[in-house]
Design a protein around this motif. Structure first.
Motif, PDB file in Angstrom:
ATOM      1  N   GLY A   9       0.807  -1.215   0.000  1.00 55.56           N
ATOM      2  CA  GLY A   9       0.000   0.000   0.000  1.00 55.56           C
ATOM      3  C   GLY A   9       0.839   1.263   0.000  1.00 55.56           C
ATOM      4  O   GLY A   9       0.533   2.229  -0.709  1.00 55.56           O
ATOM      5  N   ARG A  13       0.934   3.920  -3.129  1.00 51.14           N
ATOM      6  CA  ARG A  13       0.621   5.343  -2.933  1.00 51.14           C
ATOM      7  C   ARG A  13       1.754   6.212  -3.473  1.00 51.14           C
ATOM      8  O   ARG A  13       1.507   7.220  -4.157  1.00 51.14           O
ATOM      9  CB  ARG A  13       0.414   5.609  -1.443  1.00 51.14           C
ATOM     10  N   ASP A  92     -10.810  13.081  -8.486  1.00 52.80           N
ATOM     11  CA  ASP A  92     -10.064  12.046  -7.789  1.00 52.80           C
ATOM     12  C   ASP A  92      -8.570  12.253  -8.007  1.00 52.80           C
ATOM     13  O   ASP A  92      -8.141  13.068  -8.818  1.00 52.80           O
ATOM     14  CB  ASP A  92     -10.471  10.663  -8.301  1.00 52.80           C
ATOM     15  N   HIS A 138      -6.492   7.503 -11.253  1.00 53.69           N
ATOM     16  CA  HIS A 138      -6.745   6.263 -10.508  1.00 53.69           C
ATOM     17  C   HIS A 138      -5.556   5.312 -10.533  1.00 53.69           C
ATOM     18  O   HIS A 138      -5.592   4.288  -9.865  1.00 53.69           O
ATOM     19  CB  HIS A 138      -7.981   5.548 -11.074  1.00 53.69           C
ATOM     20  N   ASP A 156      -6.697  -0.389  -4.803  1.00 56.29           N
ATOM     21  CA  ASP A 156      -7.308   0.893  -4.431  1.00 56.29           C
ATOM     22  C   ASP A 156      -8.262   0.664  -3.273  1.00 56.29           C
ATOM     23  O   ASP A 156      -8.168  -0.356  -2.581  1.00 56.29           O
ATOM     24  CB  ASP A 156      -8.026   1.513  -5.637  1.00 56.29           C
ATOM     25  N   SER A 157      -9.186   1.602  -3.044  1.00 61.02           N
ATOM     26  CA  SER A 157     -10.117   1.481  -1.927  1.00 61.02           C
ATOM     27  C   SER A 157     -11.097   0.321  -2.115  1.00 61.02           C
ATOM     28  O   SER A 157     -11.666  -0.176  -1.144  1.00 61.02           O
ATOM     29  CB  SER A 157     -10.892   2.788  -1.743  1.00 61.02           C
ATOM     30  N   TYR A 158     -11.314  -0.105  -3.363  1.00 60.60           N
ATOM     31  CA  TYR A 158     -12.193  -1.241  -3.604  1.00 60.60           C
ATOM     32  C   TYR A 158     -11.513  -2.545  -3.203  1.00 60.60           C
ATOM     33  O   TYR A 158     -12.102  -3.385  -2.513  1.00 60.60           O
ATOM     34  CB  TYR A 158     -12.605  -1.309  -5.084  1.00 60.60           C
ATOM     35  N   ALA A 160      -7.490  -3.926  -2.023  1.00 62.79           N
ATOM     36  CA  ALA A 160      -6.145  -3.459  -1.701  1.00 62.79           C
ATOM     37  C   ALA A 160      -5.052  -4.372  -2.243  1.00 62.79           C
ATOM     38  O   ALA A 160      -4.042  -4.602  -1.581  1.00 62.79           O
ATOM     39  CB  ALA A 160      -6.000  -3.308  -0.195  1.00 62.79           C
TER      40      ALA A 160
END
Length: 215
Positions: A9, A13, A92, A138, A156-158, A160
Motif C-alpha cells: 500500500g 501510494r 479524484d 486512478h 485501491d479502496s475497492y 487493496a
C-alpha cells in the motif's frame, strides 16, 4: 509473488503520486495530455517531457534518481521539472502532497510493475487496435472496446491488491458481475497474461448477452 499488504500500500501510494505529480502533471503543462504508458520495468510519459519510472528510480534524460526516501519536490528539482498534478481535470487523485516523502520498496514496486506489464500484454492481445492507457487519477491501465472498459488496477479502496476488471457502460446482471462497476478478479487468481486475456474475453461475451442491471 506475496507482498506485505502494508508495504504494498505504501509503495502503491508513492508510485501513484509519481504518476500524477511528476509525470502526468508536467506532461500536461507542456504537451496537453495526462495519458501515460506502461513500459518494461515501469511506466512513463507519452509526450514531452520524457520521464519514466524504472523499478525504484525516476529517469529523466541521463539522470537516474532514486525514489525511496525523497520528497516529490526534491525529485522534481533533480529531474528539472515542477512537481504538481494536472489542474482542473478531475476530482479524484492520489491525495499525496508534494512535500510527502516516498516509501518505495523494491519488491512491491516490481510486483506492481509486473502486474501492469501483464495487463498491457493481455490487452494488446485482446484488442490489438486499442492503446492501453495508464490513467494518473486512478493509477490504472485500461482500454475501452464496444462500451466496455477493461483494465488492471494495482489496488485501491475497492480492493487493496492488484486486480483485473471489466466495466460495461450499462451494468449487467449475473454472477459474473461481482462488483458495483462490473466484474473484478485479483491478479493472483489470474496467473499469466493468458488468464488475464481469458477474463477479458469472458467479460466481453457476458456483456454481449447478460441483461442490464435493473435500477
Amino acid at each position: 509473488m506475496t507482498v506485505d499488504p502494508e508495504i504494498l500500500g505504501t509503495t502503491r501510494r508513492s508510485l501513484h503520486g509519481v504518476a500524477e505529480l511528476l509525470l502526468a502533471g508536467p506532461q500536461y503543462r507542456e504537451s496537453g495530455t495526462i495519458r501515460l504508458r506502461v513500459l518494461d520495468g515501469g511506466f512513463g510519459t507519452v509526450r514531452a517531457p520524457e520521464l519514466r519510472v524504472d523499478g525504484t528510480e525516476l529517469v529523466a534524460g541521463d539522470r537516474v534518481i532514486p525514489l525511496n526516501g525523497a520528497t516529490y519536490v526534491e525529485l522534481a528539482a533533480a529531474a528539472g521539472i515542477e512537481a504538481g498534478a494536472p489542474q482542473d481535470l478531475y476530482k479524484d487523485g492520489c491525495g499525496v502532497g508534494t512535500q510527502e516523502t516516498l516509501g518505495v520498496d523494491a519488491g512491491a514496486a516490481a510486483h506492481i510493475e509486473e502486474c501492469l506489464a501483464r495487463g498491457r500484454e493481455a490487452m494488446v492481445r485482446f484488442a490489438p487496435d486499442a492503446t492501453p492507457v495508464l490513467w494518473p487519477e486512478h493509477f490504472d491501465l485500461s482500454i475501452t472496446v464496444d462500451e466496455v472498459t477493461y483494465g488492471i488496477s494495482p489496488g485501491d479502496s475497492y480492493l487493496a491488491e492488484p486486480y483485473a476488471y471489466a466495466g460495461p457502460s450499462e451494468p449487467r446482471q449475473g454472477a459474473f458481475w461481482n462488483a458495483s462497476f462490473g466484474a473484478a478478479r485479483p491478479v493472483r487468481l489470474l496467473p499469466g497474461a493468458t488468464a488475464l486475456h481469458d477474463f477479458f474475453g469472458e467479460a466481453r461475451d457476458r456483456a454481449a448477452r447478460d441483461p442490464a442491471r435493473r435500477p
